[in-house]
Design a protein around this motif. Structure first.
Motif, PDB file in Angstrom:
ATOM      1  N   VAL A 107       0.833  -1.188   0.000  1.00 35.06           N
ATOM      2  CA  VAL A 107       0.000   0.000   0.000  1.00 35.06           C
ATOM      3  C   VAL A 107       0.882   1.258   0.000  1.00 35.06           C
ATOM      4  N   LEU A 108       1.964   1.225   0.751  1.00 30.59           N
ATOM      5  CA  LEU A 108       2.821   2.401   0.867  1.00 30.59           C
ATOM      6  C   LEU A 108       3.368   2.832  -0.493  1.00 30.59           C
ATOM      7  N   VAL A 109       3.773   1.886  -1.318  1.00 33.82           N
ATOM      8  CA  VAL A 109       4.309   2.244  -2.640  1.00 33.82           C
ATOM      9  C   VAL A 109       3.255   2.998  -3.446  1.00 33.82           C
ATOM     10  N   VAL A 169       4.138   7.026  -5.089  1.00 34.27           N
ATOM     11  CA  VAL A 169       4.246   7.392  -6.509  1.00 34.27           C
ATOM     12  C   VAL A 169       3.204   8.452  -6.878  1.00 34.27           C
ATOM     13  N   ARG A 170       3.373   9.041  -8.053  1.00 32.48           N
ATOM     14  CA  ARG A 170       2.373  10.000  -8.546  1.00 32.48           C
ATOM     15  C   ARG A 170       1.014   9.299  -8.650  1.00 32.48           C
ATOM     16  N   PRO A 171      -0.079  10.026  -8.471  1.00 32.53           N
ATOM     17  CA  PRO A 171      -1.411   9.405  -8.482  1.00 32.53           C
ATOM     18  C   PRO A 171      -1.694   8.539  -9.702  1.00 32.53           C
ATOM     19  N   LEU A 200       0.191   6.641 -11.188  1.00 34.29           N
ATOM     20  CA  LEU A 200       0.926   5.375 -11.089  1.00 34.29           C
ATOM     21  C   LEU A 200       0.524   4.568  -9.856  1.00 34.29           C
ATOM     22  N   ALA A 201      -0.456   5.058  -9.103  1.00 37.10           N
ATOM     23  CA  ALA A 201      -0.814   4.449  -7.822  1.00 37.10           C
ATOM     24  C   ALA A 201      -1.229   2.984  -7.937  1.00 37.10           C
ATOM     25  N   LEU A 202      -2.042   2.645  -8.919  1.00 36.41           N
ATOM     26  CA  LEU A 202      -2.466   1.245  -9.054  1.00 36.41           C
ATOM     27  C   LEU A 202      -1.275   0.367  -9.423  1.00 36.41           C
ATOM     28  N   HIS A 203      -0.403   0.877 -10.269  1.00 32.71           N
ATOM     29  CA  HIS A 203       0.837   0.150 -10.575  1.00 32.71           C
ATOM     30  C   HIS A 203       1.642  -0.054  -9.288  1.00 32.71           C
ATOM     31  N   GLU A 230      10.950   3.253 -13.277  1.00 33.81           N
ATOM     32  CA  GLU A 230      11.974   3.651 -12.306  1.00 33.81           C
ATOM     33  C   GLU A 230      11.345   4.310 -11.082  1.00 33.81           C
ATOM     34  N   GLU A 231      10.291   5.093 -11.287  1.00 32.54           N
ATOM     35  CA  GLU A 231       9.610   5.736 -10.163  1.00 32.54           C
ATOM     36  C   GLU A 231       8.986   4.691  -9.240  1.00 32.54           C
ATOM     37  N   VAL A 232       8.333   3.682  -9.813  1.00 29.77           N
ATOM     38  CA  VAL A 232       7.724   2.624  -9.001  1.00 29.77           C
ATOM     39  C   VAL A 232       8.820   1.852  -8.262  1.00 29.77           C
ATOM     40  N   LYS A 233       9.933   1.552  -8.935  1.00 30.25           N
ATOM     41  CA  LYS A 233      11.042   0.855  -8.282  1.00 30.25           C
ATOM     42  C   LYS A 233      11.612   1.684  -7.136  1.00 30.25           C
ATOM     43  N   LEU A 234      11.773   2.987  -7.373  1.00 30.40           N
ATOM     44  CA  LEU A 234      12.303   3.875  -6.350  1.00 30.40           C
ATOM     45  C   LEU A 234      11.354   3.950  -5.150  1.00 30.40           C
ATOM     46  N   ALA A 235      10.055   4.010  -5.415  1.00 33.50           N
ATOM     47  CA  ALA A 235       9.070   4.032  -4.326  1.00 33.50           C
ATOM     48  C   ALA A 235       9.120   2.732  -3.532  1.00 33.50           C
TER      49      ALA A 235
END
Length: 142
Positions: free
Chosen positions: A1-3, A7-9, A11-14, A67-72
């Motif tokens: 859930v935290l990830v 991330v930007r909204p 990308l939230a479901l991703h 990369e953003e999802v990985k970083l999150a």
């Protein structure tokens, strides 16, 4: 859930579903994956991720978004280790690197509450409930 909160909204479901392949592979952290040089595991996870995207109607992310999802995910693991497990910062830096990079501050600012409040220890039932609630928030609007 935290990830999904980091991330930007768009990308939230991703972010919420980024580890869905672990239902099949189990939770193996990146350093262990790298240590065992598991190319087959990576390919299996990629196949599962493709199926997940199709099943949930998710578009394929471009490299910057990936990369953003990985970083999150990395920041989430860092915060979990720092707050929930209370791993000393020096040890965290050894494993995760420097957490004070600019994207971290931007991501942490997206949280609806301090990470310490969001990382309360949850039972599996509470975690499942939190996941389903967040999933509902993200999919009802679609």
């Amino acid at each position: 859930v935290l990830v999904s909160l980091l991330v930007r909204p768009e990308l939230a479901l991703h972010g919420l579903l980024h580890d869905a392949h672990e239902r099949l592979t189990g939770d193996i952290n990146t350093p262990v994956k790298e240590w065992i040089h598991s190319r087959r595991l990576s390919r299996l996870a990629a196949l599962f991720d493709t199926a997940r995207s199709a099943a949930f109607g998710l578009r394929v992310l471009d490299p910057e978004e990936q990369e953003e999802v990985k970083l999150a995910d990395l920041l989430s693991a860092y915060e979990e280790a720092r707050i929930a497990v209370r791993v000393p910062v020096a040890e965290l830096r050894e494993h995760f690197g420097d957490p004070e990079f600019p994207p971290a501050a931007t991501m942490l600012a997206r949280l609806p509450a301090p990470s310490s409040a969001l990382l309360a220890e949850l039972s599996w039932r509470e975690a499942k409930s939190a996941f389903l609630h967040r999933y509902s928030e993200l999919t009802v609007a679609q």
